[in-house]
Design a protein around this motif. Structure first.
Motif, mmCIF file in Angstrom:
data_model
loop_
_atom_site.group_PDB
_atom_site.id
_atom_site.type_symbol
_atom_site.label_atom_id
_atom_site.label_comp_id
_atom_site.label_asym_id
_atom_site.label_seq_id
_atom_site.Cartn_x
_atom_site.Cartn_y
_atom_site.Cartn_z
ATOM 1 N N CYS A 1 -5.954 -19.264 2.444
ATOM 2 C CA CYS A 1 -4.511 -19.038 2.362
ATOM 3 C C CYS A 1 -3.799 -20.294 1.841
ATOM 4 C CB CYS A 1 -3.983 -18.644 3.738
ATOM 5 S SG CYS A 1 -2.234 -18.259 3.750
ATOM 6 N N ARG A 2 -4.175 -21.435 2.402
ATOM 7 C CA ARG A 2 -3.531 -22.694 2.012
ATOM 8 C C ARG A 2 -3.764 -22.985 0.526
ATOM 9 N NH1 ARG A 2 -5.270 -25.670 6.283
ATOM 10 N NH2 ARG A 2 -3.473 -25.110 7.548
ATOM 11 N N ARG A 3 -5.013 -22.769 0.067
ATOM 12 C CA ARG A 3 -5.326 -23.050 -1.348
ATOM 13 C C ARG A 3 -4.659 -22.024 -2.275
ATOM 14 N NH1 ARG A 3 -11.685 -24.359 -1.386
ATOM 15 N NH2 ARG A 3 -11.726 -25.757 0.399
ATOM 16 N N LEU A 4 -4.620 -20.772 -1.829
ATOM 17 C CA LEU A 4 -3.960 -19.741 -2.642
ATOM 18 C C LEU A 4 -2.482 -20.081 -2.824
ATOM 19 C CD1 LEU A 4 -5.444 -16.392 -1.249
ATOM 20 C CD2 LEU A 4 -5.736 -17.310 -3.558
ATOM 21 N N ARG A 5 -1.893 -20.578 -1.748
ATOM 22 C CA ARG A 5 -0.479 -20.932 -1.798
ATOM 23 C C ARG A 5 -0.230 -22.027 -2.843
ATOM 24 N NH1 ARG A 5 2.861 -18.587 -2.297
ATOM 25 N NH2 ARG A 5 3.255 -17.539 -0.359
ATOM 26 N N GLN A 6 -1.189 -22.970 -2.927
ATOM 27 C CA GLN A 6 -1.069 -24.036 -3.934
ATOM 28 C C GLN A 6 -1.257 -23.478 -5.345
ATOM 29 O OE1 GLN A 6 -4.119 -26.710 -2.581
ATOM 30 N NE2 GLN A 6 -2.831 -27.622 -0.983
ATOM 31 N N GLN A 7 -2.243 -22.564 -5.497
ATOM 32 C CA GLN A 7 -2.544 -22.022 -6.828
ATOM 33 C C GLN A 7 -1.497 -21.026 -7.294
ATOM 34 O OE1 GLN A 7 -6.462 -20.335 -6.416
ATOM 35 N NE2 GLN A 7 -7.457 -22.169 -7.174
ATOM 36 N N GLN A 8 -0.917 -20.289 -6.341
ATOM 37 C CA GLN A 8 -0.014 -19.191 -6.673
ATOM 38 C C GLN A 8 1.305 -19.375 -5.921
ATOM 39 O OE1 GLN A 8 -0.848 -15.968 -8.383
ATOM 40 N NE2 GLN A 8 -2.507 -17.145 -9.241
ATOM 41 N N PRO A 9 2.083 -20.386 -6.297
ATOM 42 C CA PRO A 9 3.302 -20.668 -5.516
ATOM 43 C C PRO A 9 4.303 -19.516 -5.514
ATOM 44 C CG PRO A 9 3.191 -22.040 -7.504
ATOM 45 C CD PRO A 9 1.880 -21.350 -7.387
ATOM 46 N N GLY A 10 4.256 -18.671 -6.559
ATOM 47 C CA GLY A 10 5.237 -17.598 -6.641
ATOM 48 C C GLY A 10 4.805 -16.307 -5.971
ATOM 49 N N ALA A 11 3.556 -16.227 -5.531
ATOM 50 C CA ALA A 11 3.043 -14.964 -4.991
ATOM 51 C C ALA A 11 3.456 -14.771 -3.533
ATOM 52 C CB ALA A 11 1.524 -14.926 -5.098
ATOM 53 N N VAL A 12 3.629 -13.520 -3.158
ATOM 54 C CA VAL A 12 3.793 -13.194 -1.741
ATOM 55 C C VAL A 12 2.393 -13.084 -1.151
ATOM 56 C CG1 VAL A 12 4.528 -11.412 -0.110
ATOM 57 C CG2 VAL A 12 5.970 -11.962 -2.081
ATOM 58 N N ILE A 13 2.151 -13.774 -0.065
ATOM 59 C CA ILE A 13 0.844 -13.687 0.586
ATOM 60 C C ILE A 13 1.006 -12.985 1.929
ATOM 61 C CG2 ILE A 13 -1.123 -14.955 1.519
ATOM 62 C CD1 ILE A 13 -0.518 -17.218 -0.430
ATOM 63 N N VAL A 14 0.339 -11.852 2.056
ATOM 64 C CA VAL A 14 0.369 -11.103 3.313
ATOM 65 C C VAL A 14 -1.024 -11.178 3.921
ATOM 66 C CG1 VAL A 14 0.706 -8.851 4.393
ATOM 67 C CG2 VAL A 14 2.176 -9.545 2.489
ATOM 68 N N VAL A 15 -1.075 -11.716 5.127
ATOM 69 C CA VAL A 15 -2.346 -11.884 5.819
ATOM 70 C C VAL A 15 -2.669 -10.613 6.606
ATOM 71 C CG1 VAL A 15 -3.307 -13.068 7.827
ATOM 72 C CG2 VAL A 15 -2.343 -14.398 5.941
ATOM 73 N N LEU A 16 -3.898 -10.169 6.461
ATOM 74 C CA LEU A 16 -4.371 -8.992 7.184
ATOM 75 C C LEU A 16 -5.422 -9.485 8.157
ATOM 76 C CD1 LEU A 16 -4.068 -5.871 7.077
ATOM 77 C CD2 LEU A 16 -5.877 -5.842 5.373
ATOM 78 N N THR A 17 -5.197 -9.287 9.423
ATOM 79 C CA THR A 17 -6.147 -9.823 10.396
ATOM 80 C C THR A 17 -6.474 -8.816 11.482
ATOM 81 O OG1 THR A 17 -6.502 -11.529 12.066
ATOM 82 C CG2 THR A 17 -4.223 -10.927 11.640
ATOM 83 N N ALA A 18 -7.725 -8.825 11.891
ATOM 84 C CA ALA A 18 -8.137 -7.974 13.001
ATOM 85 C C ALA A 18 -7.810 -8.687 14.311
ATOM 86 C CB ALA A 18 -9.626 -7.685 12.925
ATOM 87 N N ARG A 19 -7.555 -9.967 14.190
ATOM 88 C CA ARG A 19 -7.321 -10.764 15.393
ATOM 89 C C ARG A 19 -5.825 -10.804 15.682
ATOM 90 N NH1 ARG A 19 -10.439 -15.983 13.126
ATOM 91 N NH2 ARG A 19 -9.231 -15.433 11.310
ATOM 92 N N ASP A 20 -5.431 -10.128 16.743
ATOM 93 C CA ASP A 20 -4.009 -10.119 17.094
ATOM 94 C C ASP A 20 -3.738 -11.348 17.963
ATOM 95 O OD1 ASP A 20 -1.403 -9.453 17.344
ATOM 96 O OD2 ASP A 20 -1.720 -7.779 18.715
ATOM 97 N N ASP A 21 -4.053 -12.477 17.394
ATOM 98 C CA ASP A 21 -3.976 -13.723 18.136
ATOM 99 C C ASP A 21 -2.786 -14.520 17.626
ATOM 100 O OD1 ASP A 21 -4.293 -16.447 18.866
ATOM 101 O OD2 ASP A 21 -6.431 -16.145 19.162
ATOM 102 N N GLU A 22 -1.934 -14.887 18.544
ATOM 103 C CA GLU A 22 -0.699 -15.572 18.170
ATOM 104 C C GLU A 22 -0.986 -16.849 17.379
ATOM 105 O OE1 GLU A 22 3.340 -17.034 20.422
ATOM 106 O OE2 GLU A 22 1.840 -15.914 21.551
#
Ligand code: CA
Length: 230
Positions: free
Chosen positions: A64-85
């Motif tokens: 996620c962190r690297r994607l954010r650097q590579q794609q500053p304009g993209a919306v990143i939605v995280v999909l997780t099975a872990r409902d961990d705060e």
């Protein structure tokens, strides 16, 4: 049409998501590992990245962190099975815009993504997880629907069906798309069920009509349905 990068190692979930997004006319790239995701992201811009945190090679938060650097304009939605705060907090700190917890139905997932897509398309910030169409407000966080301020007592599938139509107002949605999104792929029941749910939704909408014009579900013979908003 938006450019999606789907990062998901689970074949079943990945296939269902890709099919659903493709059916809605989007371009979908699918990476099954963190390394593939970073390679794909380096090649071209994406509007929206749907990122599963549990990947076989790299830690999802690192990706996620690297994607954010590579794609500053993209919306990143995280999909997780872990409902961990903690995961959610770390994910948001790593640059994701939103998170969704598995299991999640395709209709709800698509509606949540549509809220972000609208933000991408309009260049505006959407501050709440709601689809607002005049008097009709679909709150995707609380799964409630209000029409002119009154909450509609919708059953689960009625809600998901309305959500799906409201995600693309004024757009014809094929019966197959509605059935696969709301009842999920692999549902072999009668397609009559769809019409029964549409009829129920219309009753809900008309019951709150009063003197006001309300959204109408239009039947498109031989194709599907469309939600028209006054
Ligand atoms: Ca996974």
């Amino acid at each position: 049409m938006a450019r999606f990068l789907l990062v998901e190692d689970d074949e079943t979930i990945g296939r269902a998501l890709r099919a659903s997004l493709t059916l809605h006319g989007h371009a979908v790239g699918w990476a099954r590992t963190g390394h593939d995701a970073l390679d794909d992201a380096a090649k071209g811009p994406f509007d929206l990245v749907l990122l599963d945190l549990g990947l076989p090679d790299l830690d999802g938060v690192t990706v996620c962190r690297r994607l954010r650097q590579q794609q500053p304009g993209a919306v990143i939605v995280v999909l997780t099975a872990r409902d961990d705060e903690m995961d959610v907090i770390v994910g948001l700190e790593a640059g994701s815009d939103d998170y969704l917890t598995k299991p999640i139905g395709l209709a709800e997932l698509y509606a949540r993504l549509c809220v972000h897509l609208r933000r991408v398309e309009s260049g505006r910030q959407v501050t709440s997880g709601s689809i607002v169409l005049g008097d009709l407000v679909v709150d995707v966080t609380s799964r409630t629907v209000r029409l002119a301020g009154s909450e509609l007592p919708l059953r689960a599938k009625e809600y998901e069906l309305l959500l799906r139509l409201a995600a693309d107002p004024g757009v014809a949605v094929a019966r197959e798309a509605l059935i696969s999104d709301v009842w999920d792929a692999g549902w072999f029941g009668s397609t009559k069920t769809l019409d029964v749910h549409i009829a129920a939704l219309r009753r809900h909408l008309v019951a709150r009509n009063g003197e006001r014009a309300v959204p109408a579900i239009v039947t498109l013979r031989g194709h599907g349905y469309r939600l028209d908003v006054p």
